[in-house]
Design a protein around this motif. Structure first.
Motif, mmCIF file in Angstrom:
data_model
loop_
_atom_site.group_PDB
_atom_site.id
_atom_site.type_symbol
_atom_site.label_atom_id
_atom_site.label_comp_id
_atom_site.label_asym_id
_atom_site.label_seq_id
_atom_site.Cartn_x
_atom_site.Cartn_y
_atom_site.Cartn_z
ATOM 1 N N TRP A 107 6.594 -6.612 -3.056
ATOM 2 C CA TRP A 107 7.739 -6.066 -2.347
ATOM 3 C C TRP A 107 8.079 -6.996 -1.193
ATOM 4 O O TRP A 107 7.319 -7.122 -0.237
ATOM 5 C CB TRP A 107 7.407 -4.669 -1.840
ATOM 6 C CG TRP A 107 8.596 -3.763 -1.657
ATOM 7 C CD1 TRP A 107 9.084 -3.311 -0.469
ATOM 8 C CD2 TRP A 107 9.413 -3.184 -2.680
ATOM 9 N NE1 TRP A 107 10.177 -2.498 -0.685
ATOM 10 C CE2 TRP A 107 10.398 -2.395 -2.033
ATOM 11 C CE3 TRP A 107 9.420 -3.254 -4.063
ATOM 12 C CZ2 TRP A 107 11.368 -1.688 -2.740
ATOM 13 C CZ3 TRP A 107 10.385 -2.557 -4.768
ATOM 14 C CH2 TRP A 107 11.339 -1.775 -4.098
ATOM 15 N N TYR A 157 -2.032 -2.747 -2.333
ATOM 16 C CA TYR A 157 -1.200 -1.801 -3.085
ATOM 17 C C TYR A 157 -0.402 -0.922 -2.133
ATOM 18 O O TYR A 157 -0.909 -0.479 -1.095
ATOM 19 C CB TYR A 157 -2.073 -0.924 -3.978
ATOM 20 C CG TYR A 157 -2.562 -1.624 -5.218
ATOM 21 C CD1 TYR A 157 -1.749 -1.723 -6.347
ATOM 22 C CD2 TYR A 157 -3.817 -2.218 -5.252
ATOM 23 C CE1 TYR A 157 -2.187 -2.381 -7.486
ATOM 24 C CE2 TYR A 157 -4.266 -2.883 -6.394
ATOM 25 C CZ TYR A 157 -3.448 -2.958 -7.500
ATOM 26 O OH TYR A 157 -3.886 -3.617 -8.620
ATOM 27 N N ARG A 158 0.848 -0.679 -2.489
ATOM 28 C CA ARG A 158 1.677 0.247 -1.727
ATOM 29 C C ARG A 158 1.282 1.685 -2.058
ATOM 30 O O ARG A 158 0.458 1.941 -2.947
ATOM 31 C CB ARG A 158 3.162 0.013 -2.061
ATOM 32 C CG ARG A 158 3.673 -1.349 -1.580
ATOM 33 C CD ARG A 158 5.098 -1.608 -2.050
ATOM 34 N NE ARG A 158 6.037 -0.662 -1.484
ATOM 35 C CZ ARG A 158 6.607 -0.765 -0.284
ATOM 36 N NH1 ARG A 158 6.311 -1.791 0.492
ATOM 37 N NH2 ARG A 158 7.457 0.136 0.133
ATOM 38 N N ASN A 199 3.661 -0.875 -6.893
ATOM 39 C CA ASN A 199 4.191 -2.066 -6.245
ATOM 40 C C ASN A 199 3.204 -2.583 -5.196
ATOM 41 O O ASN A 199 2.271 -1.880 -4.801
ATOM 42 C CB ASN A 199 5.547 -1.756 -5.604
ATOM 43 C CG ASN A 199 6.597 -1.423 -6.656
ATOM 44 O OD1 ASN A 199 6.757 -2.141 -7.628
ATOM 45 N ND2 ASN A 199 7.287 -0.310 -6.471
ATOM 46 N N ASP A 236 2.289 -5.078 -1.573
ATOM 47 C CA ASP A 236 2.682 -5.737 -0.333
ATOM 48 C C ASP A 236 1.874 -7.019 -0.194
ATOM 49 O O ASP A 236 0.697 -7.060 -0.577
ATOM 50 C CB ASP A 236 2.394 -4.851 0.884
ATOM 51 C CG ASP A 236 3.418 -3.745 1.065
ATOM 52 O OD1 ASP A 236 4.607 -4.007 0.795
ATOM 53 O OD2 ASP A 236 3.031 -2.640 1.475
#
Length: 468
Positions: A124, A309-310, A315, A317
């Protein structure tokens, strides 16, 4: 696109002269094959006209490019346009094209080593200006959205903004091109810990080693649900293992000594590539190829850009701190991972400071400072004792704690003294003490295939890994 030149017949047996060696960056595979091929120079020239060219915001090398670091952005496009690609459907209705695989390849200035960093497509990130519509405000989206918005040029812009690493060249390959190159190599060996069958992906392989080509090869590097933990991260690691195997295949002497096979691979590779405009000259391609022909599989390191991990657990980071270490190594043209520290006995340091308790003996005026430096370097100070300074700084240790003593000796610039009567690692500060070196690099085993770790693990192209 550069004008195609007539295809020459494969050359006959070499005459009484040594074949000149050149390395053509194939930059193929969905994850791209960067492989060393020994081939006659005129072969390369005869095929150069088949390579497609795209405009991209690359950074030019200086006046002496053969002695400068080289950064190449490798992209595997999942576009369904083009001959042979439409059979893969509309990609969940998007119908566009995205960079399904992106690798930033750094080749050192001395042409002795290479570092290939996979960039997760689900990262992201703030989108570059080239991905924005006129008047649109900046926004965050997946990394591979930039390819959909602006093609290879936009991805190049994003990578340079995100990493600070200048990109000198780019290369792109699509589904059909990937399969053709793998087939031209005669297939690539893969390894699985467990058998896998996925009818939708046309993947049917037993546990252990297999040679894949065509659709099976493409399925192997693209599959997510049928292999490993189902994540894109696990897929990237599998792609790296495939790439390493392809490099070993391409540099195998059986291929290097077979001119007809070399010609076939080169013919296929050049017709499958799209490169940046700065490679649209024979001299530039030849210089690039010849300058890196000495890098063997054992000198090529693979890793994945570190991430976290978000909240959606899908998604990602960027891990900015750990990622910056990678990018800075590329910018500085320094080895990554950094070579391990070496103790006075010539052995690599294997125990990190935080795992070591040190008893400290030092003169009264130095003990507080020495203790503070040890702690700052990550060591644990178990006890402190003052005494008159000896001539030399030394580490006294029991034989069972020799590995820990190496770390302390390296950090303190101390001699190592084994003592059967010792119970712990003791640092004795001498008159020659110059301080504690806090830059301790511990030797680590390669990360291997961690099936969904958070990036940053290193593997070499000469390592044979099995996928989960």
């Amino acid at each position: 696109m550069a004008q195609a030149q007539p295809v020459l017949d494969p050359p006959g047996p070499p005459k009484r002269r040594k074949w000149p060696k050149v390395l053509l960056i194939l930059l193929i595979i969905l994850t791209v094959i960067a492989a060393g091929l020994g081939v006659a120079g005129y072969m390369l020239y005869s095929k150069f006209g088949q390579i497609s060219v795209v405009q991209a915001p690359t950074t030019s090398l200086g006046s002496n490019p053969e002695s400068e670091p080289l950064n190449i952005l490798l992209m595997g496009s999942d576009t369904r346009s083009g001959k042979g690609n439409n059979k893969y459907g509309l990609d969940a209705g998007r119908g566009g094209k995205r960079s399904d695989t992106t690798i930033l390849l750094h080749v050192s200035a001395d042409r002795e080593r290479a570092l290939a960093v996979s960039i997760p497509r689900d990262l992201w990130v703030e989108q570059p200006d080239c991905a924005l519509a006129e008047g649109e405000l900046p926004y965050f989206d997946k990394f591979n959205n930039a390819f959909d918005a602006g093609g290879p040029a936009c991805t190049t812009e994003l990578v340079q903004e995100m990493t600070g690493v200048p990109v000198n060249h780019i290369a792109v390959v699509d589904f059909a091109g990937f399969k053709k190159v793998v087939d031209a190599l005669g297939g690539v060996e893969v390894c699985l810990n467990e058998a896998v069958y996925d009818s939708a992906a046309e993947l049917d392989l037993p546990a252990g080693r297999s040679v894949v080509s065509g659709e099976q090869a493409l399925a192997f590097v693209r599959a997510r649900k049928a292999l490993g933990d189902g994540s894109d991260v696990g897929r990237m690691e599998r792609q790296q293992a495939f790439l390493a195997s392809a490099i070993r295949k391409a540099t195998d002497t059986g291929l290097l000594l077979n001119p007809a096979r070399l010609y076939s691979v080169l013919d296929t590779a050049t017709s499958a590539l799209t490169v940046d405009q700065s490679l649209d000259e024979l001299g530039e391609m030849r210089t690039l190829a010849e300058s890196v022909n000495g890098i063997g599989p054992d000198k090529i390191t693979f890793t994945t850009m570190p991430f976290s991990y978000r909240a959606d657990n899908a998604n990602l980071d960027p891990d900015l701190g750990k990622s910056q270490e990678l990018w800075q190594a590329m910018i500085d043209d320094s080895p990554w991972p950094a070579p391990p520290s070496v103790a006075p006995d010539g052995k690599k340091v294997t125990v990190p400071p935080e795992d070591i308790w040190v008893d400290l003996t030092a003169p009264p005026r130095k003990i507080a400072s020495a203790a503070a430096q040890l702690r700052a370097a990550g060591f644990n100070v178990a006890s402190q004792q003052t005494e008159k300074a000896s001539q030399k700084t030394k580490v006294v240790y029991p034989p069972s704690q020799k590995a820990s003593a190496r770390t302390v000796a390296f950090a303190a610039g101390a001699a190592m003294v084994s003592d059967d009567s010792a119970f712990s690692v003791r640092l004795v500060i001498g008159k020659d003490f110059a301080g504690i070196n806090d830059d301790v690099v511990v030797s680590k085993k390669s990360g291997g295939n961690s099936n969904g770790g958070n990036g940053g693990q290193a593997t070499k192209a000469d390592e044979e890994l099995c996928s989960g």
